[in-house]
Enzyme design. Structure first.
Site, mmCIF file in Angstrom:
data_model
loop_
_atom_site.group_PDB
_atom_site.id
_atom_site.type_symbol
_atom_site.label_atom_id
_atom_site.label_comp_id
_atom_site.label_asym_id
_atom_site.label_seq_id
_atom_site.Cartn_x
_atom_site.Cartn_y
_atom_site.Cartn_z
ATOM 1 N N HIS A 53 0.837 -1.190 0.000
ATOM 2 C CA HIS A 53 0.000 0.000 0.000
ATOM 3 C C HIS A 53 0.878 1.249 0.000
ATOM 4 O O HIS A 53 2.035 1.209 0.438
ATOM 5 C CB HIS A 53 -0.887 0.031 1.246
ATOM 6 C CG HIS A 53 -2.014 -0.952 1.229
ATOM 7 N ND1 HIS A 53 -3.166 -0.762 1.939
ATOM 8 C CD2 HIS A 53 -2.166 -2.134 0.577
ATOM 9 C CE1 HIS A 53 -3.985 -1.778 1.746
ATOM 10 N NE2 HIS A 53 -3.389 -2.629 0.921
ATOM 11 N N GLU A 55 0.886 3.918 1.864
ATOM 12 C CA GLU A 55 1.368 4.355 3.173
ATOM 13 C C GLU A 55 2.543 3.515 3.650
ATOM 14 O O GLU A 55 3.523 4.044 4.178
ATOM 15 C CB GLU A 55 0.243 4.269 4.224
ATOM 16 C CG GLU A 55 -0.942 5.131 3.924
ATOM 17 C CD GLU A 55 -2.065 4.412 3.197
ATOM 18 O OE1 GLU A 55 -3.236 4.714 3.477
ATOM 19 O OE2 GLU A 55 -1.783 3.527 2.351
ATOM 20 N N CYS A 83 -6.509 2.126 5.605
ATOM 21 C CA CYS A 83 -7.145 0.867 5.994
ATOM 22 C C CYS A 83 -6.598 0.441 7.366
ATOM 23 O O CYS A 83 -5.708 1.085 7.911
ATOM 24 C CB CYS A 83 -6.836 -0.199 4.928
ATOM 25 S SG CYS A 83 -5.121 -0.756 4.954
ATOM 26 N N CYS A 86 -2.700 -0.057 7.349
ATOM 27 C CA CYS A 86 -1.938 1.190 7.254
ATOM 28 C C CYS A 86 -2.097 2.041 8.507
ATOM 29 O O CYS A 86 -1.153 2.699 8.944
ATOM 30 C CB CYS A 86 -2.338 1.951 6.002
ATOM 31 S SG CYS A 86 -1.849 1.065 4.504
#
Length: 148
Positions: A53, A55, A83, A86
Site C-alpha cells: 500500500h 502508506e 485501511c 496502514c
C-alpha cells in the site's frame, strides 16, 4: 508548503499508480522541516503483495531516510483514508500527524468504518481529513469507472 501542496504531491503518485493499473492511492511523508522524506503509491498488483500500500511504502522510505523506525515530527499525507493495516503502521511508526483526502467507506479505519486511533494502542496522531477530498475521490471514481 501547505497541506494542499503535499496532497498534490500524493495525488501525483496516485496518478502514477493508476497509469500502471493500480488503485490510485498516493502518499508522501514530510519531516518537521517540511522536506519530503518518504513517497509511496499502491503497488499490490505489480508486486503481488497485499501489503504494498502507498502508506507502507512511504513509511519504509521515510524510516530509511531518517535512520529510525520512529517518524516523530513527521506528517503523513495520503489521498485515501487508511485501511486497518496502514493505520496500524502509522501507529507503530509513531507518526504524529495524519492528513488524508477522501474517506473510504469500505475499509477506512480513521472514522469511516472504525477509528483505530481511538483504541488503546498508546499512540494517537492528530488527524485532518478532507484535504483536496474532491480531487482524491474523483481520481478513484474515474479509475473504477474505466475498469468497468
Amino acid at each position: 508548503m501547505e497541506r494542499e501542496d503535499y496532497m498534490r504531491e500524493a495525488l501525483s503518485l496516485a496518478r502514477e499508480a493508476a497509469e500502471s493499473g493500480e488503485v490510485p492511492v498516493g502518499c508522501v511523508i514530510a519531516d518537521s522541516a517540511g522536506n519530503i522524506v518518504g513517497r509511496g503509491r499502491n503497488r499490490r498488483e505489480t508486486r503481488h503483495d497485499a501489503t504494498a500500500h502507498a502508506e507502507v511504502e512511504a513509511i519504509r522510505e521515510a524510516c530509511e531516510a531518517l535512520g529510525s523506525w520512529r517518524l516523530e515530527g513527521c506528517t503523513l499525507y495520503v489521498t485515501l483514508e487508511p485501511c486497518p493495516m496502514c493505520t496500524g503502521a502509522i501507529i507503530n511508526a509513531r507518526v504524529p500527524t495524519l492528513v488524508f483526502g477522501a474517506r473510504e467507506a469500505l475499509s477506512g479505519s480513521c472514522g469511516s468504518v472504525i477509528d483505530l486511533f481511538q483504541e488503546r494502542y498508546g499512540h494517537r496522531p492528530a488527524v485532518y481529513s478532507g484535504v483536496l477530498a474532491g480531487d482524491c475521490a474523483r481520481l478513484l471514481k474515474e479509475f473504477f469507472q474505466d475498469k468497468r
